[in-house]
Design an enzyme around this catalytic site. Sequence first.
Site, PDB file in Angstrom:
ATOM      1  CB  SER A   8      -1.006   0.029   1.292  1.00  0.00           C
ATOM      2  OG  SER A   8      -0.137  -0.087   2.503  1.00  0.00           O
ATOM      3  CG  ASP A  66      -4.267   5.958   6.800  1.00  0.00           C
ATOM      4  OD1 ASP A  66      -2.999   5.465   7.257  1.00  0.00           O
ATOM      5  OD2 ASP A  66      -4.777   5.421   5.550  1.00  0.00           O
ATOM      6  CG  HIS A 117      -1.438   3.642   4.468  1.00  0.00           C
ATOM      7  ND1 HIS A 117      -2.341   3.301   4.951  1.00  0.00           N
ATOM      8  CD2 HIS A 117      -0.879   2.819   4.095  1.00  0.00           C
ATOM      9  CE1 HIS A 117      -2.757   2.190   4.657  1.00  0.00           C
ATOM     10  NE2 HIS A 117      -1.528   1.600   4.228  1.00  0.00           N
TER      11      HIS A 117
END
Length: 384
Positions: free
Chosen positions: A50, A346, A349
């Site tokens: 991610s 968040d 990340h």
Amino acid sequence: MSSSQTYFSTSKTTLVAIIFFITLSSTAAAAPPPTPLARPFSRIFAFGDSFTDTGNTRSSTGPTGFQFVSNPPYGVTFFHKPTNRYSDGRLVVDFLATYLNLPFLPPYLNKKADRSHGVNFAVAGATAISFDFFKRNNLSLDVTPESIGTQLVWFSKYLESGGCSGHLKVEDCLGDDLFWVGEIGINDYAYNVGGEVSNDLIQKLGVQSLYRFLKGILSKGAKYIVVQGLPPSGCLPLTMVLAQDTDRDSIGCVASANNRTLRHNLDIKARLHDLRAQFPHSVILYADYWNAYRDVMKDPEAHGFREPFKACCGAGGGRLNYDIFDQCGSPGATACERPGEYVNWDGVHLTEAMYKVVFDKFVRRDYIRPSFDYLLKRRRQHSG
């Protein structure tokens, strides 16, 4: 650390296993962006999880616990709308593309995208070890089961479907391309939380899987490769919320997690040394994500950050503004007004501002070895 139980408190391990799939210069923030180069590479091929994914997952297909990536305020800073990137804006790989005077990389699963300048195969939630290993050991939920091995399969399919059209041999068409391997492996440890498999074995198998992947793309003819190590996962709000308060290092991050990722990175670097000996005509660089990130955490204000730990987008307030049950993008979450002052976006990340600082350290401040300038010099020599 020797076991997952020393990483998180035992009472929280089940919840962590469900949620934590993702990962994921003193004046660097104020420095002007690097001047774009005169397109030294024809294409970029990116891989990872991610931290590198530019859209291969979305809310309905991404990792459990971060299923709101298709919702605002994701993408608010640069794109002004969600792009299925796990950030408020651009990632390291986006800054890389701009620096190399190339368009942003389209996700592999977007079949309609223009792939003439490269493809991004990274997938949020991806592991280094094959997903089957976690299923056999009852360590995984059946969500985003792609591994770095899956991404190699995707890359092979891309080449077979026309990625090297016009070339008699595949290896003849990759000499003008840059391979960017984003961090991969944090999710492997997350799958193992609460399990009986030792983290030493996870490290061994994870690095072996990365080694096989790198050998695979080198064998296909890759000439220029940058491999990111793991970031210091102990500095992420999710890790800090779930770890014991006594488990802290000198900069306030979770010591056991950071020590684990540091050992993992040392193993990666040793394997890269072996690959350089096997493929002497290729240029293989190591991007020191661990130290680049940690350097910011040691002096965040000097890098332009007011909030080194607190999540910009989340719920719950407090020192970390992180609530497992109200993730960024959910109805109960809100976002800060100035994401550029935050390291974390968040809870797992990073913000665009942090990714920009990390990229700057990679390209201009010697956190890639050999240096990125060395890579470009070798590229010019080969093309001349």
